[in-house]
Design a protein around this motif. Sequence first.
Motif, PDB file in Angstrom:
ATOM      1  N   LYS A 284       9.397  21.342   9.364  1.00 16.42           N
ATOM      2  CA  LYS A 284       9.744  22.167   8.187  1.00 16.42           C
ATOM      3  C   LYS A 284      11.226  22.573   8.148  1.00 16.42           C
ATOM      4  O   LYS A 284      11.482  23.235   9.247  1.00 16.42           O
TER       5      LYS A 284
ATOM      6  N   ASP B 229       7.949  24.540  13.219  1.00 17.14           N
ATOM      7  CA  ASP B 229       8.382  25.369  12.181  1.00 17.14           C
ATOM      8  C   ASP B 229       9.767  25.835  12.178  1.00 17.14           C
ATOM      9  O   ASP B 229      10.412  25.585  13.336  1.00 17.14           O
TER      10      ASP B 229
ATOM     11  N   ASN C 138       0.606  29.964  11.237  1.00 15.13           N
ATOM     12  CA  ASN C 138       1.504  29.961  12.308  1.00 15.13           C
ATOM     13  C   ASN C 138       1.152  30.555  13.688  1.00 15.13           C
ATOM     14  O   ASN C 138       0.356  31.414  13.910  1.00 15.13           O
TER      15      ASN C 138
ATOM     16  N   GLU D 202       0.196  27.479   3.274  1.00 16.11           N
ATOM     17  CA  GLU D 202       0.293  28.092   4.499  1.00 16.11           C
ATOM     18  C   GLU D 202      -0.197  29.519   4.478  1.00 16.11           C
ATOM     19  O   GLU D 202       0.191  30.431   3.469  1.00 16.11           O
TER      20      GLU D 202
ATOM     21  N   GLU E  26       1.276  25.333  12.626  1.00 21.11           N
ATOM     22  CA  GLU E  26       2.871  25.047  12.601  1.00 21.11           C
ATOM     23  C   GLU E  26       3.152  26.317  13.788  1.00 21.11           C
ATOM     24  O   GLU E  26       2.901  27.321  14.175  1.00 21.11           O
TER      25      GLU E  26
END
Length: 298
Positions: free
Chosen positions: A202, A181, A117, A59, A150
Amino acid sequence: KAKLDGKSTVFAYDPGEEVQITERNQQLREIATAISEDQFVLFYQPKVTLSTGHIFGFEALIRWQHPKRGLLSPDKFIDQLYDTELEVSLGQWVIRQALKQLAAWQQDGHNYQLSINLTAYHLSTADFFDWLKYQIQHYHGLDTSRFQIEILESNRLSDLSLISNVVEFCKSEFGITTALDDFGTGYSSLTHIRVLPVDVVKVDQTFVRRMLSEPEDCKIVEGVIALAQSFNIQVIAEGVESIAHGEVLLAMGCNQAQGYALAKPLPIDQLMKFLSSYQPFRQWCSQSGLLKNHKQAR
Ligand code: C2E
Ligand code: MG
Ligand code: MG
Ligand code: MG
C-alpha cells in the motif's frame, strides 16, 4: 484480563514523567473498559479498481464511540496501545468483528474482500495463528481468501522470520492475503518487501495525496509502483483524493485505489446505502474520461 502497564520498563526518576505514565495508565484502563463495553466500531472504506470503477472490497478502520467525547478516530487513541497487551485485545476484537461481517456478506452472496489492520507485534505473538484458526472455525464454509491482513509496523519490529512464517501459514491454510501498509514511511523498510511473502503493497497516503503538487512525492509513488511490480506484488494507493489522482496512478500502472475521491470510511449502514446507489461508470470513470477509454478498449 489485559495488563494495563505494558512491558515493564525501568525509568529514571522524573516527576513529570511519572504524571505522564499515570495518565497513560488511566487512558489504557479506559480503553480496556471500552473493549469490554463494546464501544468500538468498524468503519469501512471502499477499494476500487481504477480501470473499471468496480468496488472489490473494503478496509476496516476502527473508531471509538466514546460515551463523553463522541466518535474518535484512531489517531486519538491507537498510539497509546502500542506494545501493550491491549493492542492484542483490540486486534482480536477487530478480527472477530471483521470475520462476522465477511461471513454476513458471503451469506448475502457478496464476494467482497475485507482487510483489517494488525501490528507486526500482534502478528508475532505466540498464539496468533492458533487463535485466528479457532475464530475461523466458527464459520463453516467461510471463504477466507477474501480476508486480508494489512501489516502495520510498530517500533518493536519483531522477528521478521517469525512474521514471515505467520504470513505463510495464513496463506497456505486459509488463502488469507497480506499487505504491507504505509509503505515508504516510518519503520516500513525495503527489507520487508524482500523478506515477507506479502501479496500487496500500500503506497502511503502522504505521498499519494501530495503527488500532484509535489514532484518529489510523485517520484516516490512512481518508484514504489515500479518496485512492487518488479517483485510481482500488487500495489494499491491510499489517499486518492481526486479523480486526477486516479488518472495519474492508472497511467503509472497502479490499478487499485482507496480515498476520499471515492468514499470516506463509512459505518456499515451508510456503506450499504452507498453501495446500492453506486454506479461505477458514472461516479468514477466517466468524469475522468476513463469510461471512454474503457469502452474503446473493449
Ligand atoms: P491506515 O491503515 O494507513 O488507513 C488509512 C487512513 O487514511 C485512514 O485513517 C483513512 O480514513 C485515511 N484516508 C483514506 N483515504 C484518504 C484520503 O483520500 N485522504 C485522507 N486525508 N485520508 C484518507 P484512519 O481511519 O483515521 O486510520 C488511521 C490509522 O489508524 C490507520 O492508517 C491505521 O494505521 C490505524 N488503524 C485504523 N484502524 C485500525 C485497527 O483496527 N487496528 C490498528 N492497530 N490500527 C488501526
Ligand atoms: Mg491500513
Ligand atoms: Mg496506510
Ligand atoms: Mg496510516
